[in-house]
Every structure is written in C-alpha cells, then in structure tokens.
Design a protein around this motif. Structure first.
Motif, PDB file in Angstrom:
ATOM      1  N   UNK A   1       0.832  -1.201   0.000  1.00  0.00           N
ATOM      2  CA  UNK A   1       0.000   0.000   0.000  1.00  0.00           C
ATOM      3  C   UNK A   1       0.872   1.258   0.000  1.00  0.00           C
ATOM      4  N   UNK A   2       1.969   1.204   0.742  1.00  0.00           N
ATOM      5  CA  UNK A   2       2.891   2.340   0.751  1.00  0.00           C
ATOM      6  C   UNK A   2       3.524   2.545  -0.634  1.00  0.00           C
ATOM      7  N   UNK A   3       3.883   1.446  -1.288  1.00  0.00           N
ATOM      8  CA  UNK A   3       4.488   1.536  -2.626  1.00  0.00           C
ATOM      9  C   UNK A   3       3.502   2.111  -3.640  1.00  0.00           C
ATOM     10  N   UNK A   4       2.227   1.723  -3.541  1.00  0.00           N
ATOM     11  CA  UNK A   4       1.206   2.254  -4.452  1.00  0.00           C
ATOM     12  C   UNK A   4       1.029   3.756  -4.236  1.00  0.00           C
ATOM     13  N   UNK A   5       1.004   4.177  -2.983  1.00  0.00           N
ATOM     14  CA  UNK A   5       0.897   5.607  -2.671  1.00  0.00           C
ATOM     15  C   UNK A   5       2.095   6.377  -3.217  1.00  0.00           C
ATOM     16  N   UNK A   6       3.267   5.773  -3.115  1.00  0.00           N
ATOM     17  CA  UNK A   6       4.490   6.392  -3.630  1.00  0.00           C
ATOM     18  C   UNK A   6       4.434   6.536  -5.152  1.00  0.00           C
ATOM     19  N   UNK A   7       3.952   5.503  -5.826  1.00  0.00           N
ATOM     20  CA  UNK A   7       3.811   5.550  -7.277  1.00  0.00           C
ATOM     21  C   UNK A   7       2.811   6.640  -7.689  1.00  0.00           C
TER      22      UNK A   7
END
Length: 583
Positions: free
Chosen positions: A50-56
C-alpha cells in the motif's frame, strides 16, 4: 546577460576551453520529481505494498501522468543490479502497483552489470509508468520548430506526424503547406500546427495509424503539438509572433547538414534563449552528405553551442542516449543533438523515443496558472452565420467553461465588452471546459453590444480582474544588437505575448543605450490600445536592431485621451502624405 547571446545577433569574441560532458552514473535520488529508485520489489507485505502504491501515485502526479522507475538502483544512484529471478519478481510487483492505479508499463532500457569479484551478471531496468489522468486529460506539450530555409523543418514534422518518409524532393512537406505560394517555393510563410501522440504503451499515435485528429486524441495519453514556423528572414515577424504567442515548452532547431549554422539559424537560436526556452537540435538531411563532411558539420555545431550559447552539446547516438538526453533536458545548460534523415528514416526512432520521455512544464507551474483568474489570448478570429464570432487562442490562466461571463477587449475606445461563452472546441472536438495552458476555440455568438471589429491580440478575461488597456508601458530592455545606439524616438515592432505592434520610446533613464547594455524605458504604442501584463517578456525588432526585456509597469489608458490619440495619428498621417507629395 552573457555576451554569447549578443553574439547570436552581432559579433562575439567569446571563447571557452572548458570540457563539458554528461555524467556516466546516475545522480542520487531526489524527493521531488517523477523518478524513483528501487533496489528491489520482491514479495512486499500488504502494508508495504500500500505504501508503494501511494508512492507511485505521488510520482505520477509529479510527472503529469508519467513516472520513471529505476529497478536495481540504490537511493544514492549506485547500480547494484538484480539477478534474472529477482528482476522478474520486482517487475511483477511493479505491474501490480501500476494496475492498481490504472497505469501501464513500458521498458525504456536494460543495463548489464558485470561483477568481476564473483563473475555474476546482473541487470537493472528503467521502466516508464504512464497513466491516463482521471479527468481524461492527456499530457500536452508544444514544440516550436525553427531553422533556416531548406533545413527540412516541414518535412521532418510531416514524417513524424504521418509516418511516411520523404521521397527526397519534398513530397512529405505537402501535408503541411497551406498556401499556393508555399507549395510553389517550398518555403513556409505562415504558422501551422501538427499533432502526434503516445499511448499508454509508449506507442506512437499519428495520422499514419489514425484517420482523424479525434482518433489521435482518443488513443493518446500524451499529445505533442509541433508549431511549424517560417525560416526565411522576410517572415521573421511571423516567426517571432509564433514564439511569443503560442508559448512553446521547447524549441526544436533544425539544421541542414549541407551547410550547418547559416542564415536565420543564429537569430532563431538567440530568440529562443532570450525567451527562456529549452532547446534541442536536429541536424537533418544527413543522407545528402558524406561521413567526413557530416563529422565536420557536427563538430562545428558542437563548438558553436559551447562557445556562443554556453550550453553542453550531447550527441544522441543510441536509444540510451535518447533517454538520458530527455532526462537531462530539465537542465537548461544541456542541448541534445540528433542526426536524422527524412528520406531513409535514420535516427527518427531515437527522436520519437526522446519525445516520448520528454516532460512538459512542471506541475506546480500549471497549478499556479490554473488557480488564477481566467485570461484567454485571442490569436485568430473567424465568423460564421450560425455560431457567430469564433475566437481561437490559448488559455493563459484559470479555466473557461460554457456559459461563462467574460470581458472581451480592448477595443479602440479602450473599453472591454461583456460576452458569454457559448461553445468550446479543442482540436475540433467539442468540450465543456478548457484549463490553463490549453489551446481552444470558443464561440461568443453575435453580441449586440459589439459595434467595433474583433481582432487578433485581444483577450477574454474574468470580470473580477477589472482589466485596463494601455498605450504606454514601462520596461527594462537589453539591446542584443544595434549598429550605433538607441535614443528617445526609436521605433520598433514590439512582441509581448499575442500583442504585435509598432511602438516608440518616449522616455528613458539615459541618453543612449548601445549593444550589450541595459536601460529603463517607456514605450508608447502607435496604433491602438493593448492589454498587457507586468512581468511579461518582450522582444523588439527593427531592421538589424534587436532587443529583449521585461514589462515592469503599465500606464492605464485614460478614455479621455482617445481624441488626442486620434489627432496625433491623423497629424502623423498627414505629415507622411506631404512628404510623399514632395518626393
């Protein structure tokens, strides 16, 4: 202001022995921007994913719908690389992240990293993530195409936008030329626009695989508009107007491989630098010269860019060079150079890859423009019985929607007249609203309160702005070239945005100003009232005299001065008539 810029219009003795070259390694990762480094993306936990998706999502917003992921690269830029298995797993994770946001992936390049200590071969990938924005608005970018006559500007644009190579006799340019005399001479004399796009998968969308402009818009996530400008010196006024009116993001300067930098090439380059535009070069028609001659031309161009423009020339030879040059062009000192042929298609694929990755204006600049009150500059005027008056131009700030109440002007009296926006079109496609930095055509019907002629150079503005026209304005100018000196009474054609009119210097803070000198002056328009904004850039030109500057303040036009202004113009006209009779 450097002497190199002055040297593009006059003589210059500037020289430099500095060796300039681009870095071989990746710079450290920065928090802002659309580039993200990831050493690996293997089996992340739910929270981590979820953190990676937010970062993207953040990187996509920073890149106006585009993000570049460097897989196998540490945050400090060191290329560690990954094994085939780890690289495949990392790409699977990145694909799931992209699918979550409705984006797609395309691999830009692959690097092979040899580890001498253990003999392992690892790889790193550079991946482009592209997403159509939620409002279905594609990323847009305008590129002004400049260069001397016979450099192949129109042919190059036609080949890029129609996917049909030239026959060596200029057949490709027939897709762009608008007038009979242009077809007969092969020289562009007007301003024309052509579009090409890139879809989610980084594939080209143009008239080679689409029948209409509407189809190109429908399939594209990124749209590029080429502004084809005249190369002949007698059409310099039209060329400068195209640069100041259409506010391009970049300049593509096309050079003929047969003769190098000649004719108007220096002036075009100088005006682009004066307007703060980022520049890349295309040395065209390389199929017509030998390798020896081409090498000499490229070397001379690189030396000229170094010494006269204080820029770093970067010759694009491979696909990796094309990707690097697109990323480094954010630095105004870098100047990529492409060697192309419109006959055999040499290096056109590298130019397309470069355009695919090239980023337009920064998002925060566009957000600031969108948050301001609406201003729309009128670049052209048409009339049809059914829709009435049609105004085409560019939204400088704010948004325009159907049925908005706007003010149109200034007219000869200096007044602004209230009008209502009835319909809006972009690239011939009807739409409900247009935003800042978008080109559009709007119809205002046949307002009964308009008694005077609507002309180019007017503006549509939000009534809250309380717009005021002016005849006089103050500016700080810098003389790029003049044979002697400028004094009070000097007349020139002044370009400020879509305003193009003869003006005279009526006051200045010194008795005279020469080449490579600055001055504070007051200009007065000769013919009509105009609407200009403080801090706007200006260019002026009269014969061989050329200069640039910035508007510092405007002197509001007093309607009571209309009679005096008309009387002054009438007396000036009568004096000219008497002089003609005497001759």
């Amino acid at each position: 202001m450097n002497s190199g810029l002055v040297g593009l219009f006059g003589e210059s003795d500037s020289s430099s022995d500095e060796e300039t070259q681009l870095q071989d390694s990746l710079p450290p990762e920065i928090e802002k921007g659309n580039i993200e480094y990831k050493l690996k993306l293997i089996d992340p936990s739910h929270i981590r994913f979820e953190h990676l998706v937010t970062q993207l999502k953040w990187r996509l917003q920073e890149g106006l719908g585009e993000a570049v992921y460097e897989i196998g690269v540490a945050d400090n830029g060191y290329l560690f690389g990954l094994t085939e298995e780890d690289l495949e797993k990392s790409m699977e994770t990145l694909k799931m992240m992209a699918e979550r946001l409705g984006a797609s992936l395309s691999i830009l390049r692959e690097r092979t990293i040899n580890n001498e200590s253990n003999g392992l071969i690892k790889k790193s990938l550079e991946v482009l993530v592209r997403k159509m924005p939620e409002d279905k608005e594609f990323t847009r970018m305008r590129i002004a195409v400049l260069g001397n006559i016979e450099s192949g500007k129109s042919s190059l644009i036609s080949v890029l936008t129609h996917d049909e190579l030239d026959n060596g006799n200029g057949r490709a340019r027939l897709n762009l030329l608008r007038h009979t005399h242009e077809i007969q001479t092969g020289h562009t004399s007007s301003i024309s626009n052509e579009i090409m796009g890139f879809n989610n998968s980084s594939e080209v969308e143009n008239f080679g695989n689409c029948r209409t402009a509407e189809e190109i818009l429908e399939k594209s996530c990124k749209l590029i508009t080429f502004i084809d400008l005249a190369g002949h010196s007698k059409y310099m006024k039209t060329t400068i107007k195209g640069l100041t009116t259409y506010t391009p993001d970049f300049t593509m300067l096309v050079i003929n491989a047969n003769n190098g930098i000649v004719g108007t090439t220096k002036e075009h380059l100088g005006f682009s630098i004066a307007l703060g535009l980022k520049i890349f070069l295309v040395i065209n028609k390389i199929d017509q010269v030998s390798e020896t001659w081409l090498g000499q031309i490229v070397t001379s161009v690189e030396e000229f860019i170094k010494l006269s423009c204080n820029k770093i020339p970067f010759r694009v030879k491979t696909d990796e060079d094309a990707i690097l040059s697109a990323q480094y062009l954010t630095d105004p000192q870098v100047c990529p150079i492409f060697l192309t042929s419109c006959v055999n298609g040499t290096n056109l694929d590298k130019l397309k890859k470069f355009l695919n990755i090239l980023r337009p204006l920064a998002l925060n600049e566009k957000e600031n423009e969108s948050s301001q009150s609406t201003e729309f500059q009128v670049d052209d005027v048409f009339f049809k019985k059914k829709p009435g008056h049609i105004l085409s131009g560019l939204v400088l700030s704010g948004n325009i929607a159907e049925h908005d109440k706007m003010l149109l002007g200034p007219f000869k009296s200096g007044k602004f007249v209230p009008v209502e926006i009835q319909t809006i079109q972009r690239y011939r496609v009807p739409c409900k609203m247009v935003c800042s930095a978008q080109s559009a055509a709007v119809s205002i019907g046949n307002p009964e309160n308009i008694k005077e002629k609507i002309r180019k150079g007017m503006v549509l503005v939000n009534p809250k702005l309380n717009p005021i026209g002016c005849l006089e304005f103050e500016a700080e100018i810098f003389v790029l070239f003049h044979a002697s000196q400028l004094t009070i009474g000097f007349q020139a054609t002044v370009h400020i945005g879509n305003v193009c009119q003869t003006a005279v210097i009526v006051r200045m803070d010194k008795q005279e100003v020469k080449t490579n000198e600055k001055a504070k002056v007051v200009w007065k328009f000769k013919s009509r009232v105009e609407y200009i904004r403080p801090k706007s850039r200006l260019l002026f030109r009269e014969g061989t005299s050329k200069g640039m500057g910035e508007v510092t303040a405007i002197n509001p036009f007093n309607p009571n001065e209309v009679k005096k202004f008309k009387a002054d113009n009438e007396s000036l006209t009568s004096i000219k008539k008497k002089k003609k009779k005497v001759k």
